[in-house]
Design a protein around this motif. Structure first.
Motif, PDB file in Angstrom:
ATOM      1  N   THR A 146     -26.779  28.333 -20.905  1.00 40.74           N
ATOM      2  CA  THR A 146     -27.641  29.290 -20.963  1.00 40.74           C
ATOM      3  C   THR A 146     -26.570  29.910 -21.876  1.00 40.74           C
ATOM      4  N   SER A 147     -25.244  30.488 -21.199  1.00 41.95           N
ATOM      5  CA  SER A 147     -24.236  30.282 -21.793  1.00 41.95           C
ATOM      6  C   SER A 147     -23.851  29.704 -23.162  1.00 41.95           C
ATOM      7  N   ALA A 177     -29.845  38.608 -17.519  1.00 38.94           N
ATOM      8  CA  ALA A 177     -31.060  38.850 -18.984  1.00 38.94           C
ATOM      9  C   ALA A 177     -30.687  38.510 -20.577  1.00 38.94           C
ATOM     10  N   ILE A 220     -22.385  38.462 -28.148  1.00 37.98           N
ATOM     11  CA  ILE A 220     -22.282  39.715 -28.469  1.00 37.98           C
ATOM     12  C   ILE A 220     -21.865  40.287 -27.069  1.00 37.98           C
ATOM     13  N   ALA A 257     -26.522  22.230  -6.432  1.00 38.51           N
ATOM     14  CA  ALA A 257     -27.228  23.399  -5.294  1.00 38.51           C
ATOM     15  C   ALA A 257     -28.093  23.293  -4.782  1.00 38.51           C
ATOM     16  N   THR A 268     -21.789  39.372 -21.945  1.00 30.94           N
ATOM     17  CA  THR A 268     -21.535  41.119 -21.864  1.00 30.94           C
ATOM     18  C   THR A 268     -20.555  41.138 -20.585  1.00 30.94           C
ATOM     19  N   ASP A 316     -21.515  22.587  -9.971  1.00 39.80           N
ATOM     20  CA  ASP A 316     -22.700  22.790 -11.451  1.00 39.80           C
ATOM     21  C   ASP A 316     -22.600  20.782 -11.821  1.00 39.80           C
TER      22      ASP A 316
HETATM   23  C1  LIG Z   1     -31.554  33.644 -27.184  1.00 42.55           C
HETATM   24  C2  LIG Z   1     -30.228  33.773 -26.713  1.00 42.55           C
HETATM   25  C3  LIG Z   1     -29.375  34.838 -27.034  1.00 42.55           C
HETATM   26  C4  LIG Z   1     -28.480  35.401 -26.067  1.00 42.55           C
HETATM   27  N1  LIG Z   1     -27.473  36.516 -26.480  1.00 42.55           N
HETATM   28  C5  LIG Z   1     -27.201  36.862 -25.244  1.00 42.55           C
HETATM   29  C6  LIG Z   1     -25.900  38.008 -26.470  1.00 42.55           C
HETATM   30  O1  LIG Z   1     -25.535  37.879 -27.312  1.00 42.55           O
HETATM   31  N2  LIG Z   1     -24.974  39.006 -25.199  1.00 42.55           N
HETATM   32  C7  LIG Z   1     -25.090  38.053 -23.897  1.00 42.55           C
HETATM   33  O2  LIG Z   1     -24.429  38.822 -23.380  1.00 42.55           O
HETATM   34  N3  LIG Z   1     -25.839  37.084 -23.349  1.00 42.55           N
HETATM   35  C8  LIG Z   1     -27.286  37.047 -24.251  1.00 42.55           C
HETATM   36  N4  LIG Z   1     -27.858  36.060 -24.188  1.00 42.55           N
HETATM   37  C9  LIG Z   1     -28.501  36.107 -22.542  1.00 42.55           C
HETATM   38  C10 LIG Z   1     -26.741  35.091 -21.859  1.00 42.55           C
HETATM   39  O3  LIG Z   1     -27.215  33.700 -22.332  1.00 42.55           O
HETATM   40  C11 LIG Z   1     -27.132  34.449 -20.448  1.00 42.55           C
HETATM   41  O4  LIG Z   1     -27.858  36.263 -19.527  1.00 42.55           O
HETATM   42  C12 LIG Z   1     -26.191  34.121 -20.182  1.00 42.55           C
HETATM   43  O5  LIG Z   1     -25.822  33.273 -20.416  1.00 42.55           O
HETATM   44  C13 LIG Z   1     -26.585  33.863 -18.383  1.00 42.55           C
HETATM   45  O6  LIG Z   1     -25.033  33.295 -17.410  1.00 42.55           O
HETATM   46  P1  LIG Z   1     -25.678  32.109 -15.629  1.00 42.55           P
HETATM   47  O7  LIG Z   1     -23.912  31.984 -16.338  1.00 42.55           O
HETATM   48  O8  LIG Z   1     -25.892  33.210 -15.082  1.00 42.55           O
HETATM   49  O9  LIG Z   1     -26.528  31.490 -16.320  1.00 42.55           O
HETATM   50  P2  LIG Z   1     -25.777  30.286 -17.129  1.00 42.55           P
HETATM   51  O10 LIG Z   1     -25.501  29.661 -18.309  1.00 42.55           O
HETATM   52  O11 LIG Z   1     -27.501  29.085 -17.745  1.00 42.55           O
HETATM   53  O12 LIG Z   1     -24.933  28.842 -16.033  1.00 42.55           O
HETATM   54  C14 LIG Z   1     -26.283  28.769 -15.356  1.00 42.55           C
HETATM   55  C15 LIG Z   1     -25.594  27.353 -14.068  1.00 42.55           C
HETATM   56  O13 LIG Z   1     -26.416  26.982 -13.473  1.00 42.55           O
HETATM   57  C16 LIG Z   1     -26.156  24.956 -13.085  1.00 42.55           C
HETATM   58  N5  LIG Z   1     -26.869  24.828 -12.465  1.00 42.55           N
HETATM   59  C17 LIG Z   1     -28.580  25.030 -12.517  1.00 42.55           C
HETATM   60  N6  LIG Z   1     -28.899  24.481 -11.917  1.00 42.55           N
HETATM   61  C18 LIG Z   1     -28.332  23.728 -10.679  1.00 42.55           C
HETATM   62  C19 LIG Z   1     -28.517  23.071  -9.685  1.00 42.55           C
HETATM   63  N7  LIG Z   1     -28.925  22.604  -9.232  1.00 42.55           N
HETATM   64  N8  LIG Z   1     -27.172  22.469  -9.869  1.00 42.55           N
HETATM   65  C20 LIG Z   1     -26.276  22.445  -9.884  1.00 42.55           C
HETATM   66  N9  LIG Z   1     -25.861  23.487 -10.730  1.00 42.55           N
HETATM   67  C21 LIG Z   1     -26.843  24.312 -11.607  1.00 42.55           C
HETATM   68  C22 LIG Z   1     -26.677  25.202 -14.854  1.00 42.55           C
HETATM   69  O14 LIG Z   1     -26.057  23.573 -15.107  1.00 42.55           O
HETATM   70  C23 LIG Z   1     -25.268  26.298 -15.359  1.00 42.55           C
HETATM   71  O15 LIG Z   1     -24.341  25.573 -15.904  1.00 42.55           O
HETATM   72  C24 LIG Z   1     -28.947  35.054 -24.464  1.00 42.55           C
HETATM   73  C25 LIG Z   1     -29.447  34.574 -24.040  1.00 42.55           C
HETATM   74  C26 LIG Z   1     -30.544  33.563 -25.079  1.00 42.55           C
HETATM   75  C27 LIG Z   1     -31.128  33.181 -24.019  1.00 42.55           C
END
Ligand SMILES: Cc1cc2nc3c(=O)[nH]c(=O)nc-3n(C[C@H](O)[C@H](O)[C@H](O)COP(=O)(O)OP(=O)(O)OC[C@H]3O[C@@H](n4cnc5c(N)ncnc54)[C@H](O)[C@@H]3O)c2cc1C
Length: 418
Positions: free
Chosen positions: A41-42, A378, A48, A223, A383, A33
């Motif tokens: 985002t996480s 999404a 929830i 990445a 979850t 990362d």
């Molecule tokens: C307001 C809001 C409320 C939400 N509520 C909920 C909820 O209650 N329950 C639920 O289940 N979900 C919820 N979600 C959705 C959930 O947060 C996301 O679906 C989830 O965090 C996505 O996780 P991820 O690991 O795919 O992405 P991320 O957490 O975004 O991780 C992606 C990673 O990739 C890294 N990255 C990006 N580009 C590069 C690069 N070029 N090189 C190296 N690293 C890179 C980033 O630094 C990041 O660490 C909510 C989202 C929002 C916005």
């Protein structure tokens, strides 16, 4: 140059859970990362673990709601006018996927994954020492009007078919569960089997620590430098080139930054969302997430205070924040619950990575040997992170997947690039 069996690009809840599951299966794994574990985002979600989710959020079918959104008077959604032409094909596909029969189909296809959401988190939390973040206190959804409550009938019927418990309540019944709620609503539904966490960042960090305790390495790198070299995937990191036979893309909303370079076109858009923490007035308490359905926001008790999260904003991922929904939501939230002062000056902005059919992509990248995708979670990345980690690691190590992964294949959108 270092070499591992597998590398995972993106250390959000999805990538970290995958890396941990692969390490548990005995692979040498690097988690790459450009930022720290779990901080994008996480970090900012509503916390929830929505094991009860039945229907995904749908394109509004009520002309009144659509008009309010179009006139930018809605609290539940917002958009940037200049972004609409870009997102229009996605919105049309999303609208098509929001027809009642398609929603019922989606509910059936995502159920196997959602049914494992809470148990897979519990298993990882137990070994990662993160159980103290978990609240198995359910989720309360309140409805201010009869119309929106009546519209729940198909969801309630399908819940019965799936064997998911719920309680429909009047105001007093809901107040018996959450005594600090004011009686500004007429109906509520209590979903006892949903869970939540008091600190989503703490959970992802704990999974990251467990991963390194099992021998996994976390490396800083970009990445977008991913390329093929011989029979390996290579990424450039701060510590030099890193090679792996298998690579998982778990970049959340940033996945297109890499996939576009590989000419792998997938219809991933973002629904942006905001949060802000508030203090609590007097002795008021909140024991679980509460959705104020018609107003379109969520409040969840977190370690930092009551976290208010907003619904969807359709805007470019990197466009400046426009948290206008907060000015509409905050007074309505104060009607429902005695919120105190904001706990910080600024709102947080994040981007939910979404496919128009509301299903994630989990599986092989079409046309690329050894490349895997785990993107598009999404509204449900928190979850589904651990369930996704288990599913894809079973697929990558030749195990029997715990559920049929076919509905999550990327091929539903694309053929392999020429
Ligand atoms: C307001 C809001 C409320 C939400 N509520 C909920 C909820 O209650 N329950 C639920 O289940 N979900 C919820 N979600 C959705 C959930 O947060 C996301 O679906 C989830 O965090 C996505 O996780 P991820 O690991 O795919 O992405 P991320 O957490 O975004 O991780 C992606 C990673 O990739 C890294 N990255 C990006 N580009 C590069 C690069 N070029 N090189 C190296 N690293 C890179 C980033 O630094 C990041 O660490 C909510 C989202 C929002 C916005």
């Amino acid at each position: 140059m270092a070499r591992t069996d597998a590398m995972v690009l993106g250390a959000g809840i999805v990538g970290t859970s995958i890396a941990l599951h692969l390490a548990k299966r005995g692979l040498s794994v690097a988690l790459v990362d450009r930022a720290a574990v779990g901080e994008q985002t996480s970090y900012g979600n509503a916390g929830i673990i929505e094991g009860n989710t039945i229907f995904p959020p749908a394109f509004p079918s009520d002309p009144g709601a659509l008009l309010r959104i179009a006139l930018k008077r809605a609290s539940e959604a917002n958009y940037h006018l200049s972004f609409l032409p870009h997102v229009m094909p996605w919105l049309l596909a999303f609208r098509a996927a929001s027809r009642p029969e398609r929603l019922a189909e989606t509910a059936r296809l995502i159920r196997p994954l959602f049914s494992r959401a809470v148990p897979e988190h519990e298993a990882l939390m137990a070994e990662a020492g993160a159980t103290h973040y978990l609240r198995k206190t359910g989720w309360l959804k309140v409805y201010r009007g009869d119309k929106s409550f009546a519209a729940l009938r198909p969801e309630i019927d399908l819940a019965a078919k799936f064997g998911l418990p719920l309680q429909t309540l009047e105001t007093a019944g809901a107040q018996a569960i959450e005594p600090s709620l004011n009686p500004v609503f007429t109906h509520a539904v209590f979903w006892p089997e949903a869970a939540s966490v008091s600190n989503p960042l703490g959970v992802t960090r704990a999974y990251g620590r467990r991963f390194t305790a099992l021998g996994g390495i976390i490396v800083s790198g970009d990445a977008r430098s991913l390329h093929r070299t011989g029979s390996y995937w290579r990424v450039e990191t701060d510590e030099g080139a890193l090679d792996a036979a298998q690579c998982v893309v778990a970049l959340g909303p940033w996945a297109p930054d890499l996939l576009d370079r590989l000419r792998l076109k997938l219809p991933l858009a973002v629904k942006r969302g905001y949060h802000r923490h508030f203090q609590v007035e007097g002795n008021a308490t909140l024991a679980r997430p509460v959705l104020d359905a018609e107003v379109g926001y969520l409040m969840t008790p977190m370690e930092q205070g009551i976290r208010i999260t907003t619904g969807a904003e359709f805007a470019a991922r990197d466009a400046p924040p426009t948290p206008i929904q907060f000015s509409r939501i905050t007074p309505r939230a104060r009607e429902l619950f005695p919120l105190g002062e904001p706990a910080e000056a600024r709102t947080w902005l994040g981007s939910r990575p979404c496919f128009p059919d509301s299903r994630p992509v989990i599986g092989r990248a079409p046309g690329f040997t050894g490349l895997w995708l785990a993107i598009g979670h999404a509204h449900w990345g928190l979850t589904l992170g651990p369930a996704t980690g288990r599913l894809i690691s079973e697929m990558m190590t030749g195990g029997t997947p715990f559920c049929d992964p076919t509905p999550y294949r990327a091929e539903r959108f694309t053929k392999a690039p020429a």
